[in-house]
Design an enzyme around this catalytic site. Structure first.
Site, PDB file in Angstrom:
ATOM      1  N   ASP B 195       0.840  -1.205   0.000  1.00 15.68           N
ATOM      2  CA  ASP B 195       0.000   0.000   0.000  1.00 15.68           C
ATOM      3  C   ASP B 195       0.873   1.252   0.000  1.00 15.68           C
ATOM      4  OD1 ASP B 195      -2.448   1.373   0.056  1.00 15.68           O
ATOM      5  OD2 ASP B 195      -2.354   1.605   2.223  1.00 15.68           O
ATOM      6  N   ARG B 240     -10.803   8.594 -14.050  1.00 15.92           N
ATOM      7  CA  ARG B 240     -10.335   8.949 -12.713  1.00 15.92           C
ATOM      8  C   ARG B 240      -9.577   7.796 -12.048  1.00 15.92           C
ATOM      9  NH1 ARG B 240     -15.030   9.462  -9.634  1.00 15.92           N
ATOM     10  NH2 ARG B 240     -13.770  10.204  -7.918  1.00 15.92           N
ATOM     11  N   LYS B 241      -9.389   6.704 -12.774  1.00 17.73           N
ATOM     12  CA  LYS B 241      -8.762   5.523 -12.175  1.00 17.73           C
ATOM     13  C   LYS B 241      -7.288   5.388 -12.547  1.00 17.73           C
ATOM     14  CE  LYS B 241     -13.065   2.884 -12.163  1.00 17.73           C
ATOM     15  NZ  LYS B 241     -13.801   1.803 -12.812  1.00 17.73           N
TER      16      LYS B 241
END
Lengths: 272, 272
Positions: B195, B240-241
């Protein structure tokens, strides 16, 4: 040495009575059984010495929500302990320690062969309430697992940790009001708790498991310091695979923060 | 107060020159720009005061592998610093701090409105080498990010933390040999690093991002204390990804430990 092995085999006797999933494991049943017994004894909480500190018990850092939920599930455990009839909704609290071997049976010898400082990731900070405060309950029918999790101030996320609740203009006007700044829990800390809960759930269902896949959808960030519920349920078992789904919600269940699936594989013996 | 805002706006001027992805964001461009500037300034490392401790620099706990890889990437950063021609393979080290605001410009005022004890999850333990030791490098063309990660003894996993390398029979014969017991890194700690790396990568590519999905395949456990390489690369951007893929391998790249994909969404303004 002999005394330690004696303790180990004594432990195995009680463990062998546990339910085993019907899966295709290593053909050598005798070797499997011994390995399973040793692993089960070393990893499952009930094999720990009563002297070890159980971190799943309430402490002064627990907020009102955490205490309330703990009482809710714990009271159902107590009913079962009083010898009442077994019911599907009865829960069992899972004790939680910060290391494996020192407190395991036979630890006097085994602790010598490990680096003594190692600690479980979720219990590596001594200060109560600073990081992961959680307690797990498993249902008696072994089909559900629930975790009450209070996220401490040491779990802050790096990006997205500062999110303006209002537009920037509002920020500049009201910057002095703390409520317009919120710090959120690290996505990795949420993943850690999901892994912990699903692994515990899967290890109740079967033995010798390994996490194969973790698929996490982050729906809504969790503010630091808040308490959430992590609810896991068995999706299906198929051959050597166990699929568990998991949801992280607010304590009243009204807000969905995260949802995930975890795939576990019942391991063959990890021969060198 | 005025002085602080003055500093903030001064910071915005330099940030506005940063590349912005062509995405459909909030229609109010002026509000967006200001929010973006403030967020960028507070979250990106170059806005931190030089007084803050940079945890991405070598310390005594770093092993030989970690140091060697650090030198490898850092030497390429140095070449760029000497004013030589920019090359695609040139890297930039990403500084790493244990908190956001105290060391950010304007922190003298802003630190008052935050709980002073909060720390980033990956930097919440003071002891060098005990937990996450890592350093990130991003490539100058902003298409790649690499992380050298040394897993400390406080990242132990709860289940699967004790895996016999040989059959149980061999264990009973050779129990005294430490090499037959291995403790592994918690799956959540690996997820945390994935992450962290992918978020850093995505934040270099664009602004105002939120992690939407993390899909992790655990291929081979990582022994505690070992050093691994985490390599992330951009898969695609679509509206937007932003989709980023990530691999955790041994330092020589021969063993694949984990592979993952991370989906980020460029956020609309989070209006209250």
């Amino acid at each position: 040495m002999a005394r330690t092995l004696c303790r180990i085999f004594k432990g195995c006797q009680s463990i062998c009575s546990l339910p085993l999933m019907k899966t295709r494991l290593h053909p050598s049943a005798s070797v499997l059984l011994r390995t399973v017994c040793v692993r089960r004894m070393l990893t499952l909480p009930f094999r720990f010495s009563p002297k070890a500190q159980d971190f799943s018990l309430p402490n002064s850092s627990w907020g009102a929500e955490m205490r309330q939920l703990y009482e809710h599930y714990n009271s159902q455990c107590e009913e079962e302990m009083k010898g009442e009839e077994k019911q599907d909704w009865a829960w069992k609290r899972v004790p939680s320690y910060n290391r494996t071997l020192k407190h395991a049976t036979g630890g006097v010898y085994l602790s010598k062969i490990y680096q003594s400082k190692a600690r479980f990731f979720t219990r590596n900070i001594k200060e109560p309430g600073a990081a992961f405060e959680y307690v797990l309950f498993v249902s008696k029918d072994e089909q559900k697992c629930v975790c009450i999790f209070q996220a401490g101030h040491l779990l802050e996320g790096p990006q997205g940790s500062l999110i303006l609740k209002n537009h920037a203009t509002a920020f500049f006007r009201r910057v002095q009001e703390e409520k317009y700044w919120i710090r959120y829990v690290h996505g990795g800390a949420i993943a850690t708790m999901i892994d912990t809960v699903t692994v515990t759930h899967a290890s109740v269902l079967t033995l010798l498991i390994m996490t194969a896949n973790l698929n996490i959808n982050y729906r809504r960030p969790i503010p630091l310091g808040s308490t959430v519920l992590i609810d896991s349920s068995l999706n299906k078992t198929e051959g050597r695979k166990v699929l568990i789904s998991c949801k992280v919600t607010s304590t009243d269940g009204s807000k969905l923060h995260t949802e995930a699936t975890a795939l576990f594989v019942v391991s063959r013996l990890l021969g060198g």
